[in-house]
Design a protein around this motif. Structure first.
Motif, PDB file in Angstrom:
ATOM      1  N   SER A   1      24.616 -31.902 -12.535  1.00  7.06           N
ATOM      2  CA  SER A   1      26.348 -31.265 -12.467  1.00  7.06           C
ATOM      3  C   SER A   1      26.486 -30.380 -13.605  1.00  7.06           C
ATOM      4  CB  SER A   1      27.100 -32.524 -11.782  1.00  7.06           C
ATOM      5  OG  SER A   1      27.255 -33.339 -13.366  1.00  7.06           O
TER       6      SER A   1
ATOM      7  N   LEU B   1      29.453 -28.231 -13.855  1.00  4.68           N
ATOM      8  CA  LEU B   1      30.374 -28.776 -12.386  1.00  4.68           C
ATOM      9  C   LEU B   1      31.194 -29.603 -13.214  1.00  4.68           C
ATOM     10  CD1 LEU B   1      27.985 -28.727  -9.481  1.00  4.68           C
ATOM     11  CD2 LEU B   1      29.704 -27.155 -10.152  1.00  4.68           C
TER      12      LEU B   1
ATOM     13  N   ARG C   1      28.379 -19.746 -13.525  1.00 12.47           N
ATOM     14  CA  ARG C   1      27.984 -20.834 -11.736  1.00 12.47           C
ATOM     15  C   ARG C   1      27.862 -18.900 -11.040  1.00 12.47           C
ATOM     16  NH1 ARG C   1      32.154 -24.544 -13.607  1.00 12.47           N
ATOM     17  NH2 ARG C   1      33.744 -23.024 -11.944  1.00 12.47           N
ATOM     18  N   ARG C   2      28.843 -18.657 -11.425  1.00 12.05           N
ATOM     19  CA  ARG C   2      28.461 -17.173 -10.481  1.00 12.05           C
ATOM     20  C   ARG C   2      27.158 -16.357 -10.315  1.00 12.05           C
ATOM     21  NH1 ARG C   2      33.519 -15.302 -10.297  1.00 12.05           N
ATOM     22  NH2 ARG C   2      32.342 -13.975 -11.985  1.00 12.05           N
TER      23      ARG C   2
ATOM     24  N   PHE D   1      23.087 -22.995  -6.266  1.00  5.47           N
ATOM     25  CA  PHE D   1      23.232 -24.923  -6.247  1.00  5.47           C
ATOM     26  C   PHE D   1      23.228 -24.925  -4.442  1.00  5.47           C
ATOM     27  CE2 PHE D   1      26.347 -24.988  -9.335  1.00  5.47           C
ATOM     28  CZ  PHE D   1      25.945 -26.393 -10.332  1.00  5.47           C
TER      29      PHE D   1
ATOM     30  N   PHE E   1      23.037 -28.063  -2.468  1.00  5.28           N
ATOM     31  CA  PHE E   1      24.097 -29.269  -2.083  1.00  5.28           C
ATOM     32  C   PHE E   1      22.856 -30.199  -1.285  1.00  5.28           C
ATOM     33  CE2 PHE E   1      27.093 -26.246  -4.129  1.00  5.28           C
ATOM     34  CZ  PHE E   1      27.097 -27.004  -5.047  1.00  5.28           C
ATOM     35  N   GLN E   2      23.212 -31.497  -1.582  1.00  3.82           N
ATOM     36  CA  GLN E   2      22.246 -32.793  -0.981  1.00  3.82           C
ATOM     37  C   GLN E   2      23.044 -32.714   0.196  1.00  3.82           C
ATOM     38  OE1 GLN E   2      22.108 -36.530  -2.978  1.00  3.82           O
ATOM     39  NE2 GLN E   2      20.771 -36.842  -0.997  1.00  3.82           N
ATOM     40  N   GLN E   3      24.200 -32.372   0.544  1.00  4.73           N
ATOM     41  CA  GLN E   3      25.131 -32.220   1.445  1.00  4.73           C
ATOM     42  C   GLN E   3      25.155 -30.983   2.438  1.00  4.73           C
ATOM     43  OE1 GLN E   3      27.845 -35.810   2.023  1.00  4.73           O
ATOM     44  NE2 GLN E   3      26.658 -36.811   1.871  1.00  4.73           N
ATOM     45  N   PHE E   4      24.533 -29.969   1.801  1.00  6.77           N
ATOM     46  CA  PHE E   4      24.914 -28.703   1.699  1.00  6.77           C
ATOM     47  C   PHE E   4      25.686 -27.490   1.660  1.00  6.77           C
ATOM     48  CE2 PHE E   4      23.331 -30.287   6.125  1.00  6.77           C
ATOM     49  CZ  PHE E   4      21.936 -30.543   5.339  1.00  6.77           C
ATOM     50  N   ASN E   5      27.328 -28.701   1.611  1.00  6.97           N
ATOM     51  CA  ASN E   5      28.507 -28.014   1.226  1.00  6.97           C
ATOM     52  C   ASN E   5      29.268 -26.571   1.701  1.00  6.97           C
ATOM     53  OD1 ASN E   5      29.629 -30.017   0.258  1.00  6.97           O
ATOM     54  ND2 ASN E   5      28.426 -30.073  -1.150  1.00  6.97           N
TER      55      ASN E   5
ATOM     56  N   PRO F   1      28.707 -15.404  -2.315  1.00  8.83           N
ATOM     57  CA  PRO F   1      28.323 -15.747  -4.088  1.00  8.83           C
ATOM     58  C   PRO F   1      29.103 -14.470  -4.291  1.00  8.83           C
ATOM     59  CG  PRO F   1      27.330 -17.395  -2.856  1.00  8.83           C
ATOM     60  CD  PRO F   1      27.641 -16.973  -1.821  1.00  8.83           C
TER      61      PRO F   1
ATOM     62  N   ARG G   1      21.545 -18.805   0.621  1.00 10.86           N
ATOM     63  CA  ARG G   1      23.149 -19.125  -0.268  1.00 10.86           C
ATOM     64  C   ARG G   1      22.795 -18.966  -1.839  1.00 10.86           C
ATOM     65  NH1 ARG G   1      27.688 -22.824   0.134  1.00 10.86           N
ATOM     66  NH2 ARG G   1      27.463 -24.286  -0.879  1.00 10.86           N
TER      67      ARG G   1
ATOM     68  N   GLY H   1      31.162 -20.043  -7.714  1.00 15.98           N
ATOM     69  CA  GLY H   1      31.347 -19.100  -8.692  1.00 15.98           C
ATOM     70  C   GLY H   1      32.525 -18.190  -8.824  1.00 15.98           C
TER      71      GLY H   1
ATOM     72  N   GLU I   1      29.343 -37.211  -3.040  1.00 11.06           N
ATOM     73  CA  GLU I   1      27.861 -37.465  -2.314  1.00 11.06           C
ATOM     74  C   GLU I   1      27.389 -38.604  -2.546  1.00 11.06           C
ATOM     75  OE1 GLU I   1      26.216 -34.080  -3.217  1.00 11.06           O
ATOM     76  OE2 GLU I   1      26.660 -33.085  -1.591  1.00 11.06           O
TER      77      GLU I   1
END
Lengths: 235, 484
Positions: free
Chosen positions: A49, A54, A81-82, A87, A89-93, A107, A155, B362, B484
């Motif tokens: 992060s 983040l 970031r964009r 990214f 993520f571990q839990q997909f998000n 994105p 993504r 983003g 998480e």
């Protein structure tokens, strides 16, 4: 080129101060495929992060292509970031009420890509991660964990970022799909000069990366052939 | 998928909740719109009352009124004097004529009834026309004609009312035709100062210049088979029908209007006025203006009269209804805004993780904020559709309830003051004729008022949604990973 300089992140927990990232320094050349291994709670996700802007470090800095993240205002961090980060993520998000293809398009929408172009690229990316075309239009909550993981990877690749930060990218995938994802990440790193940093428990995946790091109690050490042999002997 | 499409999708994520939110919003918005409609209806009525009878003074020759009484006629010089009185905003002169059908006069002469038809008429002048009256004389007309035969002998035209018949013998005589009232007017108003309600055609343009155009009452035009563009004659001069009006009464529609100079020319009395309609700039100044006007014109030359005084009470009562409905509109609008605020705060809290994810990949703060504002507007749009339907059904009832409640309060208050007999006029309760004016307020939900109300609702909704949308800017994306 990413340079991490004396990175520290502390949290207060009652009277105690926790340091999940403690004076971490390393650098990665562009196009490197690297991995970080470590036990649960060792600070791997916190480090990711910080690298992905983040979170802000308590001290130290992350310098990306000569630009310091520590001195960057929030608006530019959003752009960073964009544009530069992908990214996983571990839990997909993923956004649950959107379809797989809509999630991958998000994105690109924020980056101002035209609708037709982003729809086309989103479908290509989903095919790259081997998601059945019949499921491209399906809502996320109607996909299995492995399928969601593949959508999350697609993504992350949407805006062709320079750096991909992946937290257990093969954790929910079967062996064959996991192998394919590892191959895809290797190809991206090699052919598209994308830097990829993977946090994983999967030793097979870690062994396929160019550089391997171990995070223990907030401190990062790079594994060499010698340290790996020692680690194997000591279990 | 665009921000708008995502917002619409989000608005329907939880259909049961969406239905509940829309229902609550519809009640608040419907109430707000109904109150606005009631407010607009009452405001319109108050303006109408203030603009017509409430602020209008009528000046007649001293001792005379219409076709009755005696005295000296009013003149243009007196109109100029009246216009110079403080607080007088306009003076409109009128010249009344009585039109008789030439064939009817000949028939009556042959049957021995040659009266010019009517009493005295020092301020009216009889002239001939090709038109036939739209009102039959009937029992009342014949009785009135018979009863005034003697006075006809002194009529200003010099014709002689020679029948000499009176009482029941008059009813047995051959029926005569009623005259048609023609009024020369200096502006597009009727003889009481109210704007003419044209149903067809146009006005006469410049009412202070001679013209061959005329405005006819609907029944008079129908009786004579005339429409806009048709021709008829007065004193052998040809006139063109330029418009038709509806005064709302059979007597009023048996009339026509020409420009003031035209009527004066027809009567061969170029400087003479029958009445003056004086409009005062506000209701508060009516009493002072009336006194000043009477003094300026002289009590021996002119009688100044005011419309129904009890209208002040009616207007005051309507004003309180207007205030109540406006406060209720603002309160209902505020409630709708508060509902949106609370709903959106709840949604933002519920979707913190999702907002963090969007930021992590983003999304700019403004995009996320806009998404929530648009989602709120989708809910408000649905609430407005249902609310507008509720308002269109309920606004009439709500307005009536408010007005009747206000009338009762006024009546009760009047009773407590112990005034002998309440308000003058008596008909229909303590407010007299004013109570009828109160109940004549019709609250119809016009598209313009509904659109204005919905615009206000959207304005309040945007304000209500902005605060939660701004809250999203404070959510940091790290909160996604920390969980998480």
């Amino acid at each position: 080129m990413i340079e991490v300089k004396n990175l520290v992140r502390t949290f207060k927990s009652g009277d105690r101060t926790i340091k999940p990232v403690n004076d971490v320094s390393f650098d990665l050349e562009q196009g490197t495929l690297a991995s970080i291994v470590g036990k649960s709670g060792s600070g791997k996700s916190t480090l990711l992060s910080l690298l992905g802007a983040l979170d802000k470090p308590t001290s130290g800095d992350v310098v990306v292509n000569g630009v310091s993240l520590a001195s960057m205002p929030d608006g530019k961090l959003t752009n960073y970031r964009r544009r530069d980060i992908g990214f996983v993520f571990q839990q997909f998000n993923l956004i649950p009420n959107l379809s797989a293809v809509d999630n991958v398009m998000l994105p690109m929408e924020f980056a101002g890509v035209r609708k037709a172009a982003r729809a086309e690229r989103a479908r290509q990316l989903l095919e790259q991660v081997q998601l059945d075309p019949d499921k491209h239009g399906r809502r996320i909550n109607r996909l299995s964990g492995g399928e969601q993981q593949r959508v999350a990877i697609a993504r992350a690749l949407a805006n062709e970022p320079k750096l991909i930060l992946a937290d257990e990218p093969t954790g929910n995938l079967d062996e064959q799909t996991g192998e394919h994802i590892i191959e895809l990440l290797s190809t991206l790193s090699r052919d598209h000069n994308t830097t990829i940093l993977v946090v994983t428990h999967d030793r097979a995946l870690a062994n396929k990366t160019d550089r391997r790091f171990r995070l223990q109690q907030g401190r990062l050490t790079e594994e060499t052939a010698r340290t790996r042999a020692t680690a194997a002997l000591t279990g | 998928m665009s921000v708008l499409a995502r917002s619409v999708g989000n608005a329907f994520r939880n259909k049961v909740r969406t239905a509940a939110v829309v229902a609550v919003l519809a009640v608040a918005i419907g109430l707000a719109l109904a109150m606005l409609v009631a407010n607009q209806a009452v405001t319109g009525k108050v303006a109408e009352l203030n603009a017509s009878v409430g602020t209008v003074l009528t000046v007649n020759p001293a001792g005379g009124q219409g076709f009755e009484g005696g005295g000296e006629p009013l003149t243009s010089a007196q109109a100029a004097t009246a216009a110079a009185v403080p607080n007088v905003s306009s003076v409109v002169g009128t010249k009344a004529l009585r039109l008789r059908n030439a064939a009817d006069i000949a028939a009556e002469a042959a049957s021995g009834r040659t009266g010019q038809g009517g009493p005295g008429g020092q301020s009216a002048t009889s002239v001939t026309t090709s038109l036939t009256a739209a009102v039959d004389a009937g029992t009342l007309g014949n009785r009135n004609q018979a009863g005034t035969g003697a006075s006809g002998a002194t009529g200003s035209t010099g014709t002689t009312g020679s029948t000499g018949t009176t009482g029941s013998t008059a009813q047995a005589a051959p029926a005569f035709s009623l005259p048609i009232t023609a009024t020369g007017i200096g502006a597009e108003v009727d003889s009481t100062g109210k704007a003419l309600q044209l149903t067809q055609g146009t006005g006469l343009g410049n009412y202070t210049a001679a013209s061959t155009g005329a405005l006819l009452g609907t029944t008079l035009a129908e009786k004579n088979g005339l429409k806009v563009g048709s021709k008829f004659t007065i004193q052998d001069k040809t006139f063109t029908v330029q418009g038709l009006f509806d005064s709302g009464t059979a007597f009023g529609n048996n009339a026509l209007y020409v420009t003031l100079p035209t009527a004066q020319t027809l009567a061969a009395l170029p400087d003479e006025l029958s009445t003056m309609i004086v409009t005062v700039n506000s209701m508060e100044n009516v009493d002072a203006a009336k006194t000043a006007l009477q003094a300026a014109l002289g009590s021996d030359k002119a009688d100044v009269t005011q419309g129904q005084r009890n209208l002040e009470t009616a207007v005051s009562s309507l004003d309180s209804v207007k205030n109540i409905s406006f406060i209720a509109f603002v309160a209902a609008l505020g409630t709708a805004g508060l509902i949106i605020l609370l709903i959106m705060v709840m949604l933002v809290r519920e979707r913190r993780r999702e907002i963090g994810v969007l930021k992590a990949i983003g999304a700019p703060n403004r995009t996320i904020g806009l998404q929530f504002v648009l989602e709120a507007l989708v809910l408000v749009a649905l609430g407005s559709v249902v609310g507008a339907a509720v308002a269109s059904l309920a606004s009439g009832g709500i307005a009536s309830a408010l007005i009747s409640s206000s009338s009762s309060t006024s009546a009760a208050a009047t009773g407590q003051r112990g005034g002998p007999g309440g308000f003058p006029g008596g008909a229909g309760g303590p407010l007299g004729g004013a109570s009828q004016l109160l109940t004549s307020v019709t609250a119809s939900a016009s598209p313009g008022v509904i659109a204005a109300g919905i615009a206000a609702v959207f304005g309040v909704a945007i304000i209500g949604a902005l605060a939660p949308a701004l809250l999203t800017a404070r959510i940091r994306p790290i909160e996604v990973l920390r969980g998480e």
